[in-house]
Write an enzyme that holds these catalytic residues in place. Structure first.
Site: not given
Length: 230
Positions: A131, A144
């Site tokens: 990501s 995250y």
């Protein structure tokens, strides 16, 4: 792998937006093993693309070995599954951190360990779907981003370790992609979900397919995919 055998590609998180698009992109040229939590959604996808279902709870790595024992050949593994729960460090309690790290880091590490003998035999490819949060940590994204930074470290170390075995290791960093996960993220952020402003999951899937099928004289170590102008 002989010239008469199609690659066998295992995709985790296969019923998510990117995973489903990848399964459809590879159908017909790869034999597919599609991981999910089981149920009608996974069965339906497997029926559509001719895949084999693999039901795994990614928070329980102790259950992986028995589930993988009878898989047979595995050429490629695409670690696509992931979870995200936003929150400031001052507010997010340890269960959120534990769950995020378990799914996003521990599960890929354990699945990789167990599947490496098969992938080495095939001189295959491991792809870690990361990501933009694996490159930059923004406020509210600590747990995250920490998991994605750790996933990048896992891939980087693994790449050097497995090069002598002929195994390729790649990390792909998609930007915001029009998926149900992104819709959930936008809800957590309190913003509107605008799929036209994001990358189509099919575009990310095409990138992942290119990484898997790149000529053997190259390894695409890190690929960043960002939304473009429309």
């Amino acid at each position: 792998m002989t010239t008469f055998q199609r690659p066998v590609t295992l995709v985790t998180g296969a019923t998510g937006g990117i995973g489903m698009a990848l399964a459809r992109a590879l159908a017909g040229t790869h034999d597919l093993i599609l991981q999910g939590r089981g149920g009608e959604r996974l069965d339906s996808l497997c029926a559509e693309v001719g895949g084999r279902p693999l039901s795994l709870d990614l928070t329980r790595p102790e259950t992986f070995a028995p589930a993988l024992a009878d898989l047979g050949r595995v050429t490629n593994v695409v670690h696509n599954a992931g979870v995200v729960e936003l929150g400031a460090v001052a507010e997010q309690e340890h269960p959120a951190w534990t769950h995020t790290l378990a799914v996003n880091v521990v599960a890929p590490a354990e699945l990789t360990r167990l599947l490496l003998p098969r992938v080495r035999e095939e001189r295959g490819t491991l792809v870690f779907v990361n990501s933009g949060a694996g490159l930059r940590a923004n406020p509210g994204w600590a747990s995250y981003a920490a998991s994605k930074f750790a996933l990048r470290a896992l891939a980087d170390a693994l790449r050097e370790e497995e090069a002598p075995h002929g195994v390729r290791v790649s990390t792909v960093y998609p930007g915001r992609t029009a998926t149900p996960m992104q819709q959930s993220v936008r809800a957590q952020e309190g913003g509107a979900y605008q799929p036209d402003a994001y990358i189509a999951p099919e575009t990310v899937a095409a990138t992942l397919r290119f990484v898997l099928e790149a000529p053997r004289d190259a390894v695409l170590t890190d690929v960043t995919v960002r939304p473009g102008g429309r």
